[in-house]
Design a protein around this motif. Sequence first.
Motif, PDB file in Angstrom:
ATOM      1  N   ILE A   1       0.845  -1.189   0.000  1.00  0.00           N
ATOM      2  CA  ILE A   1       0.000   0.000   0.000  1.00  0.00           C
ATOM      3  C   ILE A   1       0.880   1.238   0.000  1.00  0.00           C
ATOM      4  CG2 ILE A   1      -1.741   1.364   1.235  1.00  0.00           C
ATOM      5  CD1 ILE A   1      -2.861  -1.125   2.441  1.00  0.00           C
ATOM      6  N   ILE A   2       0.591   2.130  -0.928  1.00  0.00           N
ATOM      7  CA  ILE A   2       1.225   3.443  -0.877  1.00  0.00           C
ATOM      8  C   ILE A   2       0.161   4.403  -0.360  1.00  0.00           C
ATOM      9  CG2 ILE A   2       2.345   5.294  -2.173  1.00  0.00           C
ATOM     10  CD1 ILE A   2       3.344   3.111  -4.119  1.00  0.00           C
ATOM     11  N   TRP A   3       0.494   5.076   0.740  1.00  0.00           N
ATOM     12  CA  TRP A   3      -0.465   5.948   1.408  1.00  0.00           C
ATOM     13  C   TRP A   3      -0.355   7.384   0.904  1.00  0.00           C
ATOM     14  CZ3 TRP A   3      -4.076   4.109   4.854  1.00  0.00           C
ATOM     15  CH2 TRP A   3      -3.909   2.787   5.271  1.00  0.00           C
ATOM     16  N   SER A   4      -1.392   8.138   1.207  1.00  0.00           N
ATOM     17  CA  SER A   4      -1.448   9.514   0.709  1.00  0.00           C
ATOM     18  C   SER A   4      -0.368  10.416   1.308  1.00  0.00           C
ATOM     19  CB  SER A   4      -2.845  10.114   0.935  1.00  0.00           C
ATOM     20  OG  SER A   4      -3.264   9.902   2.274  1.00  0.00           O
ATOM     21  N   ASP A   5       0.300   9.954   2.371  1.00  0.00           N
ATOM     22  CA  ASP A   5       1.424  10.741   2.882  1.00  0.00           C
ATOM     23  C   ASP A   5       2.743  10.256   2.283  1.00  0.00           C
ATOM     24  OD1 ASP A   5       1.668   8.314   4.157  1.00  0.00           O
ATOM     25  OD2 ASP A   5       1.954   9.143   6.159  1.00  0.00           O
ATOM     26  N   GLY A   6       2.653   9.360   1.272  1.00  0.00           N
ATOM     27  CA  GLY A   6       3.843   8.912   0.553  1.00  0.00           C
ATOM     28  C   GLY A   6       4.496   7.681   1.152  1.00  0.00           C
ATOM     29  N   LYS A   7       4.000   7.248   2.306  1.00  0.00           N
ATOM     30  CA  LYS A   7       4.591   6.066   2.942  1.00  0.00           C
ATOM     31  C   LYS A   7       4.204   4.797   2.202  1.00  0.00           C
ATOM     32  CE  LYS A   7       5.913   6.183   7.811  1.00  0.00           C
ATOM     33  NZ  LYS A   7       7.206   5.566   7.559  1.00  0.00           N
ATOM     34  N   LYS A   8       5.205   3.916   1.988  1.00  0.00           N
ATOM     35  CA  LYS A   8       4.949   2.643   1.334  1.00  0.00           C
ATOM     36  C   LYS A   8       5.037   1.556   2.399  1.00  0.00           C
ATOM     37  CE  LYS A   8       7.674   0.485  -1.998  1.00  0.00           C
ATOM     38  NZ  LYS A   8       8.376   0.547  -3.289  1.00  0.00           N
ATOM     39  N   MET A   9       3.975   0.764   2.514  1.00  0.00           N
ATOM     40  CA  MET A   9       3.958  -0.281   3.529  1.00  0.00           C
ATOM     41  C   MET A   9       3.638  -1.621   2.900  1.00  0.00           C
ATOM     42  SD  MET A   9       2.122   1.657   6.721  1.00  0.00           S
ATOM     43  CE  MET A   9       3.088   2.753   7.776  1.00  0.00           C
ATOM     44  N   ASP A  10       4.218  -2.671   3.494  1.00  0.00           N
ATOM     45  CA  ASP A  10       4.099  -4.013   2.947  1.00  0.00           C
ATOM     46  C   ASP A  10       3.346  -4.910   3.932  1.00  0.00           C
ATOM     47  OD1 ASP A  10       5.055  -5.617   0.636  1.00  0.00           O
ATOM     48  OD2 ASP A  10       5.849  -6.856   2.269  1.00  0.00           O
ATOM     49  N   TYR A  11       2.371  -5.654   3.411  1.00  0.00           N
ATOM     50  CA  TYR A  11       1.529  -6.486   4.264  1.00  0.00           C
ATOM     51  C   TYR A  11       1.530  -7.930   3.796  1.00  0.00           C
ATOM     52  CZ  TYR A  11      -0.353  -1.902   5.503  1.00  0.00           C
ATOM     53  OH  TYR A  11      -0.486  -0.603   5.909  1.00  0.00           O
ATOM     54  N   PRO A  12       2.337  -8.785   4.447  1.00  0.00           N
ATOM     55  CA  PRO A  12       2.288 -10.210   4.080  1.00  0.00           C
ATOM     56  C   PRO A  12       0.868 -10.752   4.285  1.00  0.00           C
ATOM     57  CG  PRO A  12       4.164  -9.745   5.524  1.00  0.00           C
ATOM     58  CD  PRO A  12       3.311  -8.507   5.501  1.00  0.00           C
ATOM     59  N   TYR A  13       0.417 -11.581   3.343  1.00  0.00           N
ATOM     60  CA  TYR A  13      -0.962 -12.090   3.406  1.00  0.00           C
ATOM     61  C   TYR A  13      -1.279 -12.742   4.751  1.00  0.00           C
ATOM     62  CZ  TYR A  13      -1.021 -11.575  -1.691  1.00  0.00           C
ATOM     63  OH  TYR A  13      -0.967 -11.088  -2.961  1.00  0.00           O
ATOM     64  N   GLY A  14      -0.308 -13.551   5.224  1.00  0.00           N
ATOM     65  CA  GLY A  14      -0.521 -14.257   6.491  1.00  0.00           C
ATOM     66  C   GLY A  14      -0.751 -13.301   7.657  1.00  0.00           C
ATOM     67  N   VAL A  15      -0.013 -12.188   7.635  1.00  0.00           N
ATOM     68  CA  VAL A  15      -0.161 -11.195   8.702  1.00  0.00           C
ATOM     69  C   VAL A  15      -1.547 -10.551   8.644  1.00  0.00           C
ATOM     70  CG1 VAL A  15       0.667  -8.937   9.528  1.00  0.00           C
ATOM     71  CG2 VAL A  15       2.309 -10.712   8.896  1.00  0.00           C
ATOM     72  N   LEU A  16      -1.987 -10.246   7.427  1.00  0.00           N
ATOM     73  CA  LEU A  16      -3.322  -9.659   7.254  1.00  0.00           C
ATOM     74  C   LEU A  16      -4.404 -10.610   7.758  1.00  0.00           C
ATOM     75  CD1 LEU A  16      -3.283  -7.963   3.737  1.00  0.00           C
ATOM     76  CD2 LEU A  16      -3.517  -6.823   5.952  1.00  0.00           C
ATOM     77  N   ARG A  17      -4.223 -11.882   7.391  1.00  0.00           N
ATOM     78  CA  ARG A  17      -5.223 -12.878   7.793  1.00  0.00           C
ATOM     79  C   ARG A  17      -5.289 -12.993   9.313  1.00  0.00           C
ATOM     80  NH1 ARG A  17      -8.721 -15.179   9.230  1.00  0.00           N
ATOM     81  NH2 ARG A  17      -9.783 -17.060   8.519  1.00  0.00           N
ATOM     82  N   MET A  18      -4.098 -12.987   9.951  1.00  0.00           N
ATOM     83  CA  MET A  18      -4.011 -13.075  11.408  1.00  0.00           C
ATOM     84  C   MET A  18      -4.641 -11.865  12.079  1.00  0.00           C
ATOM     85  SD  MET A  18      -2.506 -15.756  12.711  1.00  0.00           S
ATOM     86  CE  MET A  18      -1.905 -15.137  14.296  1.00  0.00           C
ATOM     87  N   ALA A  19      -4.547 -10.735  11.399  1.00  0.00           N
ATOM     88  CA  ALA A  19      -5.015  -9.480  11.987  1.00  0.00           C
ATOM     89  C   ALA A  19      -6.491  -9.228  11.692  1.00  0.00           C
ATOM     90  CB  ALA A  19      -4.179  -8.318  11.455  1.00  0.00           C
ATOM     91  N   CYS A  20      -7.159 -10.173  11.054  1.00  0.00           N
ATOM     92  CA  CYS A  20      -8.568  -9.990  10.711  1.00  0.00           C
ATOM     93  C   CYS A  20      -9.362  -9.583  11.951  1.00  0.00           C
ATOM     94  CB  CYS A  20      -9.155 -11.259  10.107  1.00  0.00           C
ATOM     95  SG  CYS A  20     -10.912 -11.082   9.726  1.00  0.00           S
ATOM     96  N   PRO A  21     -10.033  -8.433  11.871  1.00  0.00           N
ATOM     97  CA  PRO A  21     -10.698  -7.891  13.058  1.00  0.00           C
ATOM     98  C   PRO A  21     -12.139  -8.350  13.259  1.00  0.00           C
ATOM     99  CG  PRO A  21     -10.760  -6.280  11.296  1.00  0.00           C
ATOM    100  CD  PRO A  21     -10.135  -7.528  10.719  1.00  0.00           C
ATOM    101  N   CYS A  22     -12.616  -9.311  12.481  1.00  0.00           N
ATOM    102  CA  CYS A  22     -14.019  -9.706  12.617  1.00  0.00           C
ATOM    103  C   CYS A  22     -14.237 -10.453  13.938  1.00  0.00           C
ATOM    104  CB  CYS A  22     -14.478 -10.547  11.434  1.00  0.00           C
ATOM    105  SG  CYS A  22     -14.095 -12.299  11.554  1.00  0.00           S
ATOM    106  N   ALA A  23     -15.459 -10.558  14.354  1.00  0.00           N
ATOM    107  CA  ALA A  23     -15.804 -11.124  15.659  1.00  0.00           C
ATOM    108  C   ALA A  23     -15.342 -12.571  15.786  1.00  0.00           C
ATOM    109  CB  ALA A  23     -17.311 -11.026  15.879  1.00  0.00           C
ATOM    110  N   THR A  24     -15.499 -13.352  14.705  1.00  0.00           N
ATOM    111  CA  THR A  24     -15.106 -14.761  14.726  1.00  0.00           C
ATOM    112  C   THR A  24     -13.605 -14.910  14.984  1.00  0.00           C
ATOM    113  OG1 THR A  24     -16.825 -15.152  13.075  1.00  0.00           O
ATOM    114  CG2 THR A  24     -15.242 -16.924  13.425  1.00  0.00           C
ATOM    115  N   CYS A  25     -12.801 -14.130  14.276  1.00  0.00           N
ATOM    116  CA  CYS A  25     -11.345 -14.234  14.422  1.00  0.00           C
ATOM    117  C   CYS A  25     -10.889 -13.715  15.783  1.00  0.00           C
ATOM    118  CB  CYS A  25     -10.638 -13.476  13.301  1.00  0.00           C
ATOM    119  SG  CYS A  25     -10.847 -14.270  11.697  1.00  0.00           S
ATOM    120  N   ARG A  26     -11.541 -12.669  16.268  1.00  0.00           N
ATOM    121  CA  ARG A  26     -11.164 -12.143  17.581  1.00  0.00           C
ATOM    122  C   ARG A  26     -11.447 -13.187  18.656  1.00  0.00           C
ATOM    123  NH1 ARG A  26     -14.122  -7.050  18.777  1.00  0.00           N
ATOM    124  NH2 ARG A  26     -15.370  -7.668  17.002  1.00  0.00           N
TER     125      ARG A  26
END
Length: 111
Positions: free
Chosen positions: A21-46
Amino acid sequence: MGIMDLQPTELKLTEQRSLEIIWSDGKKMDYPYGVLRMACPCATCREKKRAEAAKPKGLLQVLSAAETVPLAVTQMRPVGNYAYNITFSDGHSSGLFTMELLREIGTLVET
Ligand SMILES: [Zn+2]
């Protein structure tokens, strides 16, 4: 500009099984799929994470068939201008990733 005003200007799925993701402040950030999946904020995952944390340490973890298959992000759908709904290759799609959460995850991965 506050953190709530930040928006992704570019989303890219990389060869390294991550979302960039490149953000509107110019920062470029990288999100491994596994990390995103782990961080899923839905009620079931929490709830699942809470249950995992409550388990005694050393207990053998049994991976479900879905968890042993390398995950991918199959779809990202903007929800208003405040969040993305991410669908994973394991069929899970109930997580609503707010911009704030995505920034937070990106900062954690970065450091
Ligand atoms: Zn979830």
